[in-house]
Motif scaffolding. Structure first.
Motif, PDB file in Angstrom:
ATOM      1  N   LYS A   1     -94.141 -83.470   2.953  1.00  0.00           N
ATOM      2  CA  LYS A   1     -94.863 -82.408   2.269  1.00  0.00           C
ATOM      3  C   LYS A   1     -93.915 -81.564   1.435  1.00  0.00           C
ATOM      4  O   LYS A   1     -92.711 -81.507   1.696  1.00  0.00           O
ATOM      5  N   PRO A   2     -94.437 -80.886   0.407  1.00  0.00           N
ATOM      6  CA  PRO A   2     -93.579 -80.052  -0.439  1.00  0.00           C
ATOM      7  C   PRO A   2     -92.953 -78.903   0.348  1.00  0.00           C
ATOM      8  O   PRO A   2     -93.422 -78.540   1.429  1.00  0.00           O
ATOM      9  N   ALA A   3     -91.889 -78.332  -0.209  1.00  0.00           N
ATOM     10  CA  ALA A   3     -91.261 -77.170   0.411  1.00  0.00           C
ATOM     11  C   ALA A   3     -92.226 -75.992   0.387  1.00  0.00           C
ATOM     12  O   ALA A   3     -93.054 -75.866  -0.521  1.00  0.00           O
ATOM     13  N   HIS A   4     -92.121 -75.137   1.395  1.00  0.00           N
ATOM     14  CA  HIS A   4     -92.985 -73.956   1.465  1.00  0.00           C
ATOM     15  C   HIS A   4     -92.707 -72.984   0.324  1.00  0.00           C
ATOM     16  O   HIS A   4     -91.602 -72.935  -0.219  1.00  0.00           O
ATOM     17  N   LEU A   5     -93.725 -72.168   0.015  1.00  0.00           N
ATOM     18  CA  LEU A   5     -93.548 -71.052  -0.901  1.00  0.00           C
ATOM     19  C   LEU A   5     -93.087 -69.830  -0.101  1.00  0.00           C
ATOM     20  O   LEU A   5     -93.347 -69.724   1.094  1.00  0.00           O
ATOM     21  N   GLU A   6     -92.397 -68.932  -0.782  1.00  0.00           N
ATOM     22  CA  GLU A   6     -92.001 -67.694  -0.119  1.00  0.00           C
ATOM     23  C   GLU A   6     -93.246 -66.871   0.217  1.00  0.00           C
ATOM     24  O   GLU A   6     -94.173 -66.783  -0.588  1.00  0.00           O
ATOM     25  N   PRO A   7     -93.313 -66.281   1.410  1.00  0.00           N
ATOM     26  CA  PRO A   7     -94.457 -65.441   1.771  1.00  0.00           C
ATOM     27  C   PRO A   7     -94.635 -64.291   0.783  1.00  0.00           C
ATOM     28  O   PRO A   7     -93.676 -63.787   0.198  1.00  0.00           O
TER      29      PRO A   7
ATOM     30  N   SER B   1    -100.946 -70.722   1.484  1.00  0.00           N
ATOM     31  CA  SER B   1     -99.571 -71.159   1.206  1.00  0.00           C
ATOM     32  C   SER B   1     -98.609 -69.984   1.134  1.00  0.00           C
ATOM     33  O   SER B   1     -97.400 -70.147   1.335  1.00  0.00           O
ATOM     34  N   LEU B   2     -99.131 -68.795   0.834  1.00  0.00           N
ATOM     35  CA  LEU B   2     -98.295 -67.605   0.687  1.00  0.00           C
ATOM     36  C   LEU B   2     -98.256 -66.767   1.960  1.00  0.00           C
ATOM     37  O   LEU B   2     -97.656 -65.694   1.983  1.00  0.00           O
ATOM     38  N   SER B   3     -98.905 -67.253   3.016  1.00  0.00           N
ATOM     39  CA  SER B   3     -98.881 -66.556   4.298  1.00  0.00           C
ATOM     40  C   SER B   3     -97.613 -66.919   5.075  1.00  0.00           C
ATOM     41  O   SER B   3     -97.236 -68.085   5.158  1.00  0.00           O
ATOM     42  N   GLY B   4     -96.982 -65.910   5.653  1.00  0.00           N
ATOM     43  CA  GLY B   4     -95.800 -66.156   6.475  1.00  0.00           C
ATOM     44  C   GLY B   4     -96.148 -66.372   7.937  1.00  0.00           C
ATOM     45  O   GLY B   4     -95.251 -66.576   8.768  1.00  0.00           O
ATOM     46  N   GLU B   5     -97.434 -66.353   8.261  1.00  0.00           N
ATOM     47  CA  GLU B   5     -97.866 -66.521   9.643  1.00  0.00           C
ATOM     48  C   GLU B   5     -97.533 -67.923  10.151  1.00  0.00           C
ATOM     49  O   GLU B   5     -97.548 -68.894   9.387  1.00  0.00           O
ATOM     50  N   VAL B   6     -97.261 -68.026  11.459  1.00  0.00           N
ATOM     51  CA  VAL B   6     -96.987 -69.320  12.070  1.00  0.00           C
ATOM     52  C   VAL B   6     -98.042 -69.612  13.133  1.00  0.00           C
ATOM     53  O   VAL B   6     -98.671 -68.701  13.677  1.00  0.00           O
ATOM     54  N   ASP B   7     -98.259 -70.905  13.405  1.00  0.00           N
ATOM     55  CA  ASP B   7     -99.253 -71.307  14.400  1.00  0.00           C
ATOM     56  C   ASP B   7     -98.610 -71.461  15.775  1.00  0.00           C
ATOM     57  O   ASP B   7     -97.446 -71.101  15.982  1.00  0.00           O
ATOM     58  N   GLU B   8     -99.382 -72.026  16.725  1.00  0.00           N
ATOM     59  CA  GLU B   8     -98.883 -72.159  18.097  1.00  0.00           C
ATOM     60  C   GLU B   8     -97.705 -73.120  18.198  1.00  0.00           C
ATOM     61  O   GLU B   8     -96.962 -73.109  19.188  1.00  0.00           O
ATOM     62  N   LEU B   9     -97.521 -73.958  17.184  1.00  0.00           N
ATOM     63  CA  LEU B   9     -96.386 -74.886  17.158  1.00  0.00           C
ATOM     64  C   LEU B   9     -95.206 -74.313  16.388  1.00  0.00           C
ATOM     65  O   LEU B   9     -94.224 -75.018  16.130  1.00  0.00           O
TER      66      LEU B   9
ATOM     67  N   SER C   1    -105.892 -75.058  -7.565  1.00  0.00           N
ATOM     68  CA  SER C   1    -104.640 -74.358  -7.272  1.00  0.00           C
ATOM     69  C   SER C   1    -103.878 -74.021  -8.548  1.00  0.00           C
ATOM     70  O   SER C   1    -103.919 -74.767  -9.533  1.00  0.00           O
ATOM     71  N   CYS C   2    -103.165 -72.895  -8.489  1.00  0.00           N
ATOM     72  CA  CYS C   2    -102.202 -72.583  -9.551  1.00  0.00           C
ATOM     73  C   CYS C   2    -100.784 -72.584  -8.997  1.00  0.00           C
ATOM     74  O   CYS C   2     -99.818 -72.408  -9.738  1.00  0.00           O
ATOM     75  N   ASN C   3    -100.643 -72.757  -7.678  1.00  0.00           N
ATOM     76  CA  ASN C   3     -99.325 -72.760  -7.041  1.00  0.00           C
ATOM     77  C   ASN C   3     -98.734 -74.156  -6.883  1.00  0.00           C
ATOM     78  O   ASN C   3     -97.519 -74.301  -6.715  1.00  0.00           O
ATOM     79  N   TRP C   4     -99.589 -75.169  -6.919  1.00  0.00           N
ATOM     80  CA  TRP C   4     -99.152 -76.526  -6.640  1.00  0.00           C
ATOM     81  C   TRP C   4     -99.575 -77.478  -7.759  1.00  0.00           C
ATOM     82  O   TRP C   4    -100.627 -77.313  -8.351  1.00  0.00           O
ATOM     83  N   THR C   5     -98.757 -78.470  -8.022  1.00  0.00           N
ATOM     84  CA  THR C   5     -99.101 -79.501  -8.989  1.00  0.00           C
ATOM     85  C   THR C   5    -100.062 -80.507  -8.339  1.00  0.00           C
ATOM     86  O   THR C   5    -100.268 -80.494  -7.125  1.00  0.00           O
ATOM     87  N   GLU C   6    -100.605 -81.376  -9.163  1.00  0.00           N
ATOM     88  CA  GLU C   6    -101.500 -82.407  -8.643  1.00  0.00           C
ATOM     89  C   GLU C   6    -100.791 -83.280  -7.615  1.00  0.00           C
ATOM     90  O   GLU C   6    -101.351 -83.593  -6.555  1.00  0.00           O
ATOM     91  N   GLU C   7     -99.566 -83.654  -7.889  1.00  0.00           N
ATOM     92  CA  GLU C   7     -98.816 -84.504  -6.965  1.00  0.00           C
ATOM     93  C   GLU C   7     -98.544 -83.773  -5.653  1.00  0.00           C
ATOM     94  O   GLU C   7     -98.627 -84.369  -4.565  1.00  0.00           O
ATOM     95  N   GLU C   8     -98.246 -82.487  -5.733  1.00  0.00           N
ATOM     96  CA  GLU C   8     -97.989 -81.714  -4.513  1.00  0.00           C
ATOM     97  C   GLU C   8     -99.261 -81.551  -3.685  1.00  0.00           C
ATOM     98  O   GLU C   8     -99.221 -81.648  -2.449  1.00  0.00           O
ATOM     99  N   LEU C   9    -100.390 -81.316  -4.339  1.00  0.00           N
ATOM    100  CA  LEU C   9    -101.658 -81.228  -3.607  1.00  0.00           C
ATOM    101  C   LEU C   9    -101.962 -82.542  -2.896  1.00  0.00           C
ATOM    102  O   LEU C   9    -102.423 -82.559  -1.754  1.00  0.00           O
TER     103      LEU C   9
END
Length: 250
Positions: free
Chosen positions: A11-17, A167-175, A201-209
């Protein structure tokens, strides 16, 4: 600050929160829209990607003969419905008369949608068996289980900017993963086999989606796309917004 790396190497690298990834930001946004609408009824709130007329382009795609969606039978779920614009368009201009359900984790968003429905003279019917029904529900895809009546899934699930916000949330899940990591699988569980998921989306390209929503563990595959104006800059071509249609394998 450096961009965080996804735990899944495919998967692509995360975006900054960002504050755009917080419930507080959207509560404030739609609370302001509610107040403005009360004094100026013509104000209908924030609409994502209005600069490229995305809603109308998505509507044109969904009503195209190539998709062949049955206007009396097709059901829709709009994730992060915002001001409900996409559902109003589907009903009023698209002619879809079956279940139209919009969900949002912001109570102010849901309140705004209901006020706009009343202004437009649309009945909000909670019964999913009634034709011409439209409903707006306070529901959080990241923290709430699907309602029992959604067990069969929807024919079309829409996401216009919601994945961007997640994608812009810095929250983490149970894992201890960024919550964006599990989003696509949650969406996948809301669509029927053979059904469609349209992500804008405006944050991700077609390939990233494609990398986020498809893969070995996914039942989604790319089915189509919505075309937007292409720009050229520095010898490269691209578009500021992309809408990809995924189909759930049957």
């Amino acid at each position: 600050m450096a961009t965080a790396v996804s735990m899944d190497p495919q998967k692509p690298a995360h975006l900054e929160p960002s504050e755009l990834g917080t419930r507080e930001y959207w509560d404030q946004t739609y609370s302001t829209d509610l107040s403005t609408h009360a004094s100026t009824p013509s104000h209908e709130g924030h609409t994502w990607f209005s600069d490229v007329n995305a809603s109308q382009k998505i509507l044109k795609y969904l009503t195209s003969t190539s998709l062949g969606l049955d206007k009396e039978a097709t059901t829709f779920l709009d994730l992060g419905t915002g001001n409900g614009e996409m559902l109003f368009l589907l009903r009023d201009e698209g002619g879809f008369t079956n279940r139209l359900i919009g969900v949002d984790y912001s109570r102010s968003s849901v309140e705004l949608c209901k006020k706009l429905s009343q202004q437009k003279g649309l009945a909000l019917r909670p019964s999913l068996d009634e034709q011409n029904s439209i409903d707006f529900i306070l529901w959080d895809i990241l923290h709430s289980k699907p309602r029992p009546e959604w067990v069969e899934g929807f024919d079309v699930v829409l996401d216009k900017g919601t994945f961007d916000a997640v994608s812009l949330s810095g929250e983490v899940d149970e894992l201890q993963r960024r919550v964006v990591e599990g989003y696509a699988r949650r969406v996948e569980g809301l669509v029927k086999k053979g059904g469609l998921v349209v992500v804008t989306s405006c944050n991700w390209t077609e390939e990233e989606l494609k990398n986020w929503f498809c893969g070995e563990e996914s039942t989604l595959e790319v089915y189509g796309r919505v075309n937007y104006p292409v720009f050229k800059f520095g010898g490269h071509t691209g578009q500021s917004v992309c809408s990809i249609c995924f189909k759930k394998k049957s």
